[in-house]
Each structure stands twice: as structure tokens, then as C-alpha cells.
Scaffold this motif. Sequence first.
Motif: not given
Lengths: 150, 150
Positions: B72, B91-94, B133-137
Amino acid sequence: MAKKQLTELLRQEGLSITSPRLNVLAILDQSDGPLSVENIVEHSTTQIPLSTVYRVVADLLDAKIVRTFSSPDKKLLVELTRSTSGHHHHLYCQSCEKVFDIDLDTKMERLIENVIKDVSDSHGMRVYDHSFEIYGTCDRGGHHLKSDQD
Amino acid sequence: MAKKQLTELLRQEGLSITSPRLNVLAILDQSDGPLSVENIVEHSTTQIPLSTVYRVVADLLDAKIVRTFSSPDKKLLVELTRSTSGHHHHLYCQSCEKVFDIDLDTKMERLIENVIKDVSDSHGMRVYDHSFEIYGTCDRGGHHLKSDQD
DNA sequence: TTCCTTGCAAACGATTTGCATTGGA
DNA sequence: TCCAATGCAAATCGTTTGCAAGGAA
């Protein structure tokens, strides 16, 4: 959209009315898809420095008047929030470098939501966004504004 | 994977066996997810210039030994092709900046293929790829290698 | 008038490239 | 040996920022 409406957009969000802002808004409004900062400058009749466009876009983003994301070649793309209903998925054309907005039907969106829930649950994550992008090539070239003869 | 196998990977693709290449391969092999070029340098025991990593990755990409995509924040991410079956969604972890590979079930993949067909047909485009893509924390921090204690 | 916004130029961060040197086959 | 790969430094490209000047409220 009339200039008066664009002005109103800014006013509603408490942003002062300036020529660069109206300019950028008008250009985005005329476009049939997301534009890069460079595109915006190209489409502008008056001279606007890139840095100003970046700042204008940042302000419009804060005000949620526009949405931004990245192109495959990592450039910043901008589109009016109101021009895209609900979610924002994109179709990139490698040959003409154009970006199209695409809409998924409700059923598909729901399926995606389910997948997101499964995945986030299994990873213990709080999801705040997702994207679905399609990359392809078409035969046409260049960028098109609504005012162009398509 | 044993060093001998990594060597074999290179040999099969006609790439000469060099220490930076084996290094990068070993690091990618040890990782449980995609790594940025910076990550690779950090994980390396020996000193490797960023430029060399970029060139090594480019060669490995040509040979289809690795796959690359953007995070991202627009950095280049790399992962071994063989480590991900079929398609590659992420899946991206912010918060911890980690990237996870996720797999969709066959049914979902098929639905996506249908959507892609519909969309590409209606736009007259030849599709060569897509991404989801999925963006989350999450709560954890840092990057993890398989050898780390997770 | 008072800040917010702009313009211009310099700064930045990721990635690329030129070129002389090194090391694999 | 010979050419591809590397290391280092300089160059590029998109984007950001500092600061003084200009313009909206």
C-alpha cells in the motif's frame, strides 16, 4: 456539474474557494475515470504546479470529496467520491493507461464481504478496506474526457 | 529448502550461481510472507547493496522464480513463486506492516473469474491479471521469519 | 488585516543506471 | 580467460516540504 455546484462542494466542507481547487474539481468532474496528478495538470487550461495539485488533492481527500489510490506503476490516482457509488474497484488498461471504475453486483459484493470476514477472523485482524483490481489491455489509446469524442 | 535446492532453482533457469542470488533466495525461502527489498537487506547476514537486491529480484522475476507486487505504501514486495499455490491475494497489516498470503476457495476463485470475464467483455479488454487485497490492522508487530519464535 | 493557499525550488525516498571491478563458468 | 553480476555513486521519478508572496474571508 456546474461551477456553482463545485463551489458548493468546497463550501460544504469548510474549504476556502480557490482557483486551483475549482480547477482540479472541474477536471475530475469532466473525467470519465480516475486521473493521475500528471493527468490533472495536462487537462488544466491554466498553469498549475504539481505541488499545488498534490496539496489540493490532499485537502480534497481530507474532506472526502475525492478518493485516491495507486496505479500499477505506483502513481497517485484521484477520483471524485460522488462519481462512484459505494465501492470502488478498478480495471486498468496497460496499453492506453486508462482506469475504469467497475461495479460488482450486490451478490458479489456480499460474497467478498464474507471472504473478508473469514480471512480477517482467521488472522485476528480488523479490516478497514479492500481492493479488487483487474489488469488488461484494450485497443484504444490515450485518456478520454466526457467532452471528448469517444 | 536446502541450499542445494536453491542452487538448483537458479541452474534450472539458466541463471549463474552467485552469492547475492543465493542469499536473496534463502531469505525469501525462510520468510512466511512477501518481503520488501529493504526487508531482504535487513534479514541478510552479509552486506548487500539495495541496488544489487533490486537487480537480483529483477533477474529472479524474469526467471519466474519470484513474483512481485506493490505494498500500500508503494514499495516493491517479493515472494517465491513456488511458495504460493495458484493465485496470490494478500492481506496487509497496517500496524505491523506484515503481508500475508491468502487463498480463496475454488468457488470464490471461479466467481471472480466470472466477474472478470463480464467486466473485460463489456470493456473489450484482454485481461492478464487481477488482484484482491485486504487492508487491516492486527496487534502483533514486526516481521517474522519461519525461524523466529512466533 | 489575518491566515490559509499557492508557487517555486530544494529535499526526499524508492528505484534505476553508469561504470569500473570482481568473480562464476 | 571472458562476460555476466556486483558494488558504489550518481541519476531519476514521483511526491513532499520550506518559505516567501498572494489571495480569500
